[in-house]
Design a protein around this motif. Sequence first.
Motif, PDB file in Angstrom:
ATOM      1  N   UNK A 283     -24.514   6.801 -63.988  1.00 25.05           N
ATOM      2  CA  UNK A 283     -23.314   7.620 -64.152  1.00 25.05           C
ATOM      3  C   UNK A 283     -22.743   7.545 -65.567  1.00 25.05           C
ATOM      4  N   UNK A 284     -23.191   6.588 -66.363  1.00 22.31           N
ATOM      5  CA  UNK A 284     -22.672   6.451 -67.715  1.00 22.31           C
ATOM      6  C   UNK A 284     -21.252   5.926 -67.774  1.00 22.31           C
ATOM      7  N   UNK A 285     -20.811   5.262 -66.711  1.00 23.80           N
ATOM      8  CA  UNK A 285     -19.422   4.826 -66.604  1.00 23.80           C
ATOM      9  C   UNK A 285     -19.150   3.554 -67.408  1.00 23.80           C
ATOM     10  N   UNK A 286     -20.116   2.642 -67.451  1.00 19.98           N
ATOM     11  CA  UNK A 286     -19.859   1.342 -68.057  1.00 19.98           C
ATOM     12  C   UNK A 286     -19.464   1.437 -69.527  1.00 19.98           C
ATOM     13  N   UNK A 287     -20.092   2.345 -70.268  1.00 18.39           N
ATOM     14  CA  UNK A 287     -19.739   2.507 -71.683  1.00 18.39           C
ATOM     15  C   UNK A 287     -18.305   3.005 -71.829  1.00 18.39           C
ATOM     16  N   UNK A 288     -17.858   3.863 -70.912  1.00 18.42           N
ATOM     17  CA  UNK A 288     -16.471   4.330 -70.945  1.00 18.42           C
ATOM     18  C   UNK A 288     -15.505   3.187 -70.641  1.00 18.42           C
ATOM     19  N   UNK A 361     -31.566   3.858 -57.162  1.00 15.11           N
ATOM     20  CA  UNK A 361     -30.327   4.142 -57.877  1.00 15.11           C
ATOM     21  C   UNK A 361     -29.158   4.463 -56.957  1.00 15.11           C
ATOM     22  N   UNK A 362     -29.453   4.857 -55.720  1.00 15.95           N
ATOM     23  CA  UNK A 362     -28.400   5.334 -54.832  1.00 15.95           C
ATOM     24  C   UNK A 362     -27.336   4.268 -54.575  1.00 15.95           C
ATOM     25  N   UNK A 363     -27.751   3.050 -54.291  1.00 21.62           N
ATOM     26  CA  UNK A 363     -26.791   1.989 -54.014  1.00 21.62           C
ATOM     27  C   UNK A 363     -25.978   1.641 -55.257  1.00 21.62           C
ATOM     28  N   UNK A 364     -26.638   1.617 -56.400  1.00 22.00           N
ATOM     29  CA  UNK A 364     -25.941   1.303 -57.648  1.00 22.00           C
ATOM     30  C   UNK A 364     -24.861   2.339 -57.935  1.00 22.00           C
ATOM     31  N   UNK A 365     -25.161   3.608 -57.651  1.00 25.78           N
ATOM     32  CA  UNK A 365     -24.180   4.678 -57.876  1.00 25.78           C
ATOM     33  C   UNK A 365     -22.961   4.475 -56.977  1.00 25.78           C
ATOM     34  N   UNK A 366     -23.189   4.150 -55.723  1.00 25.36           N
ATOM     35  CA  UNK A 366     -22.084   3.933 -54.783  1.00 25.36           C
ATOM     36  C   UNK A 366     -21.204   2.775 -55.244  1.00 25.36           C
ATOM     37  N   UNK A 367     -21.822   1.665 -55.665  1.00 24.66           N
ATOM     38  CA  UNK A 367     -21.059   0.504 -56.113  1.00 24.66           C
ATOM     39  C   UNK A 367     -20.251   0.819 -57.369  1.00 24.66           C
ATOM     40  N   UNK A 368     -20.833   1.603 -58.273  1.00 26.42           N
ATOM     41  CA  UNK A 368     -20.126   1.961 -59.505  1.00 26.42           C
ATOM     42  C   UNK A 368     -18.876   2.766 -59.182  1.00 26.42           C
ATOM     43  N   UNK A 369     -18.999   3.747 -58.299  1.00 24.67           N
ATOM     44  CA  UNK A 369     -17.846   4.559 -57.922  1.00 24.67           C
ATOM     45  C   UNK A 369     -16.806   3.721 -57.185  1.00 24.67           C
ATOM     46  N   UNK A 370     -17.266   2.811 -56.353  1.00 30.82           N
ATOM     47  CA  UNK A 370     -16.336   1.952 -55.619  1.00 30.82           C
ATOM     48  C   UNK A 370     -15.538   1.087 -56.586  1.00 30.82           C
ATOM     49  N   UNK A 371     -16.167   0.662 -57.677  1.00 30.34           N
ATOM     50  CA  UNK A 371     -15.469  -0.125 -58.693  1.00 30.34           C
ATOM     51  C   UNK A 371     -14.368   0.686 -59.375  1.00 30.34           C
ATOM     52  N   UNK A 391      -4.953   5.418 -59.863  1.00 36.88           N
ATOM     53  CA  UNK A 391      -5.014   4.125 -60.535  1.00 36.88           C
ATOM     54  C   UNK A 391      -5.724   3.101 -59.686  1.00 36.88           C
ATOM     55  N   UNK A 392      -6.652   2.379 -60.292  1.00 34.86           N
ATOM     56  CA  UNK A 392      -7.400   1.359 -59.560  1.00 34.86           C
ATOM     57  C   UNK A 392      -7.795   0.266 -60.543  1.00 34.86           C
ATOM     58  N   UNK A 393      -7.679  -0.982 -60.115  1.00 29.05           N
ATOM     59  CA  UNK A 393      -8.062  -2.102 -60.971  1.00 29.05           C
ATOM     60  C   UNK A 393      -9.578  -2.225 -61.017  1.00 29.05           C
ATOM     61  N   UNK A 394     -10.130  -2.098 -62.211  1.00 22.43           N
ATOM     62  CA  UNK A 394     -11.580  -2.153 -62.410  1.00 22.43           C
ATOM     63  C   UNK A 394     -11.961  -3.593 -62.752  1.00 22.43           C
ATOM     64  N   UNK A 395     -12.823  -4.157 -61.930  1.00 26.29           N
ATOM     65  CA  UNK A 395     -13.268  -5.529 -62.175  1.00 26.29           C
ATOM     66  C   UNK A 395     -14.215  -5.547 -63.367  1.00 26.29           C
ATOM     67  N   UNK A 396     -13.879  -6.352 -64.371  1.00 25.62           N
ATOM     68  CA  UNK A 396     -14.725  -6.502 -65.545  1.00 25.62           C
ATOM     69  C   UNK A 396     -15.576  -7.756 -65.404  1.00 25.62           C
ATOM     70  N   UNK A 397     -16.557  -7.879 -66.295  1.00 25.25           N
ATOM     71  CA  UNK A 397     -17.356  -9.096 -66.297  1.00 25.25           C
ATOM     72  C   UNK A 397     -16.499 -10.271 -66.745  1.00 25.25           C
ATOM     73  N   UNK A 398     -17.089 -11.453 -66.684  1.00 24.81           N
ATOM     74  CA  UNK A 398     -16.340 -12.652 -67.069  1.00 24.81           C
ATOM     75  C   UNK A 398     -15.839 -12.545 -68.504  1.00 24.81           C
ATOM     76  N   UNK A 399     -16.663 -11.980 -69.392  1.00 26.61           N
ATOM     77  CA  UNK A 399     -16.236 -11.767 -70.766  1.00 26.61           C
ATOM     78  C   UNK A 399     -15.490 -10.444 -70.851  1.00 26.61           C
ATOM     79  N   UNK A 400     -14.190 -10.502 -71.056  1.00 30.18           N
ATOM     80  CA  UNK A 400     -13.353  -9.302 -71.057  1.00 30.18           C
ATOM     81  C   UNK A 400     -12.904  -8.898 -72.460  1.00 30.18           C
TER      82      UNK A 400
END
Length: 560
Positions: A283-288, A361-371, A391-400
């Motif tokens: 989805x290209x979401x992580x870079x955003x 990829x299907x499961x990864x897409x669902x998890x990304x949208x859920x995040x 508005x939704x709190x997006x969980x980031x990796x340990x390094x923020x």
Amino acid sequence: MLLASCAHRDLIRKNYINIPDDFSQASGSDYFTLRASAEAEMTNARGVSQADKDGRPFLGVAISGGGSRAANFGLYVLEELDRLGILDRVDAISSVSGGSIEAAHFGLYYPELKGAYWAQAEEDMRQDFRDDWLLRHANPSGWRTLYQHDFNASTMLAETYDEKLFHGATFRKLGAPGPGRPHILINATAIRNPGGFPPLCVAQGQNGDVSGLGTFVFTTRAFMYCLGSQLGPYSIAQAVAASSAYPGLFSPVALQTYPTMNNQGRRRKEYLHLIDGGVADNLGVDALIAAANERRLAGLRSDDTDGTRRTLDDPVPCFLIVVDAHIDGGEKLENEYADLRHTLLDRTIDPSWSYAFDGLLQRRRYDTLLNLGIDTNKHVDERDYARATAGHTIALREDRGLTQKHIGNLVMVMPNDSDLMCAAWHISLRDVYWLGADQSRVLSDDDSQLKRLSVNAMVTNADTDLKLTGGIGCDPVQYQAALSDAAKILIREDAPSLSILHDWLVAHDVPVSGRWQADPYGTNGRSFSVTGASRGPLGTPSGRIRCLDHAIPKESSVHD
């Protein structure tokens, strides 16, 4: 003439190889002096925009993978955002795979063409990239892929993109980000991370960093800190080829790593290998998320310096628009066919690999949208779900990331310990038929139902391919008309999502002057002359279609 053409091609190919920056070979004090100068230049060029420095609210668009279907759908969604009057306010466009074709094209040509861009882009995105690439393979000069290490299937794909779209353009031509010139974030998947990249070298988010796999984004910062290289002279076409290097068809694109601040002792050659960006994040979401988080951190640092609290007081500092060109393979009713090889190409390269890849990829897409706070399985109506969240709190990796704290005259650099709150809107091709399906007019009115059925049948039959193809006897212009209709249906008729975006813009003092009144359900689109579409087990219009003619139906819409 032939010699001149070959010389021009060789000149373009030089930009397919990343070169070291001006200080990768330096040492001691020279190294840090040169790097400080380069960092200042990066800040004033493509690295950090004025909006980043000011910490202004972040508006980003992500365009998913999906071959030419994704490139064209992304084009028409961007055109709809222009109609809303907010396109010039978009800060960044992130893309993967087929979506990168349009994102890079937009970044290169829209700032100069503006309103004239759309007709030119439609013509360019209609082109057949797949068959051009196959012809290059058939040419004896293409047989070098068998023995030449720096010439492979992805190199030939880059040549196709250069000839048809980019004409040798490099990242330097994208210019500095600003109003009407968003930061273009082209994503690929990095495999076998050489030497262990620092956290800033992979995108932040749900899929940003997993063992041996991560999203690499073509940015000045990533090239400088992670590769010891220059992004400016690197080929846009080669970056797009890396982003769309579908496993099994295209070879990985190699980027050489040079000595950097993180690895000055390294002198032997090492390479970062890139494949299709959809493997890590389709989805290209992580870079955003990474860009939005960096904007927020820049704002926090600025707030702390000048005594204001604009960023601290903003509970939702970002809005992410996710353009999803994915379609379920099941909607084509594969169970109706004994043989899934529908074309000559399918009989050369069996399509089973494509089904397996899409399934992974299907499961990864669902998890990304859920995040992002969007649950596609949580229906609020019969088949519908909430496509946007305020508005939704997006969980980031340990390094923020890092922020800073001023204590008197001291500046303390500290780890950021908070997650990111964003609003989001999921604009998905899968929803063309079901948008507003709980409203009686959409599925009971014959005209509205016929339009939804035929538009859905057309876009569902547009294959994940670098060519607008899929249905029998269907023309690329017909596919483009259907994808344009899909964008209008999904944006103009989605009143709840339009309202959420409008309210976020108003709350952040962004001028709103476009057409924000939602169209009634069932008013956009046109009826295409197709046959063969039927209903799947869940009631969705499905099946392999045949276009009865090449005519483009007259468009009907409440607004122009």
